[in-house]
Design a protein around this motif. Sequence first.
Motif, PDB file in Angstrom:
ATOM      1  N   ASP A   1       0.885  -1.097   0.076  1.00  0.00           N
ATOM      2  CA  ASP A   1       0.124   0.076   0.161  1.00  0.00           C
ATOM      3  C   ASP A   1       0.851   1.340  -0.027  1.00  0.00           C
ATOM      4  O   ASP A   1       1.701   1.420   0.918  1.00  0.00           O
ATOM      5  CB  ASP A   1      -0.814  -0.129   1.382  1.00  0.00           C
TER       6      ASP A   1
ATOM      7  N   GLY B   1       5.047   2.785  -3.065  1.00  0.00           N
ATOM      8  CA  GLY B   1       4.267   1.489  -3.059  1.00  0.00           C
ATOM      9  C   GLY B   1       5.071   0.206  -3.526  1.00  0.00           C
ATOM     10  O   GLY B   1       4.452  -0.918  -3.553  1.00  0.00           O
TER      11      GLY B   1
ATOM     12  N   TYR C   1      -1.822  -6.852  -0.304  1.00  0.00           N
ATOM     13  CA  TYR C   1      -2.244  -5.544  -0.942  1.00  0.00           C
ATOM     14  C   TYR C   1      -2.607  -5.782  -2.345  1.00  0.00           C
ATOM     15  O   TYR C   1      -3.580  -5.409  -2.784  1.00  0.00           O
ATOM     16  CB  TYR C   1      -0.838  -4.550  -1.204  1.00  0.00           C
TER      17      TYR C   1
ATOM     18  N   SER D   1      -6.193  -6.654  -2.379  1.00  0.00           N
ATOM     19  CA  SER D   1      -6.981  -5.450  -2.025  1.00  0.00           C
ATOM     20  C   SER D   1      -7.439  -4.724  -3.422  1.00  0.00           C
ATOM     21  O   SER D   1      -8.106  -3.782  -3.409  1.00  0.00           O
ATOM     22  CB  SER D   1      -6.537  -4.692  -0.961  1.00  0.00           C
TER      23      SER D   1
END
Length: 111
Positions: free
Chosen positions: A53, A78, A103, A106
Amino acid sequence: MAYDEELADRIRELVGVETDLTETKMFGGLAFLVGGNMAVAASGQGGILVRVDPVESEALVATTSARPMEMRGRQMRGWLRVDAEDVRTRRQLARWVELGTTYARSLPPKR
């Protein structure tokens, strides 16, 4: 420099339980993608690349041995580079693999 195949096998062992997992050559290494989003890669420059993230990347750089990935002289928020000596043990590698896969999961899947 080619990527470390033993390191790639160790990553493969850790990500093997992921659904919608693919592998592709990327950034001179072997990337592991979840839902089409890169999570982690055995880097052609040694060590690993991890996608995290972007909001967390500065804190991770400040509190770990990771450093920002650079592409064409520009730091990529990131995207982190972790040296091989910092992922020698299963526990060390598993931490970064988990950050990357969490991540990647997501993000909206790419098709």
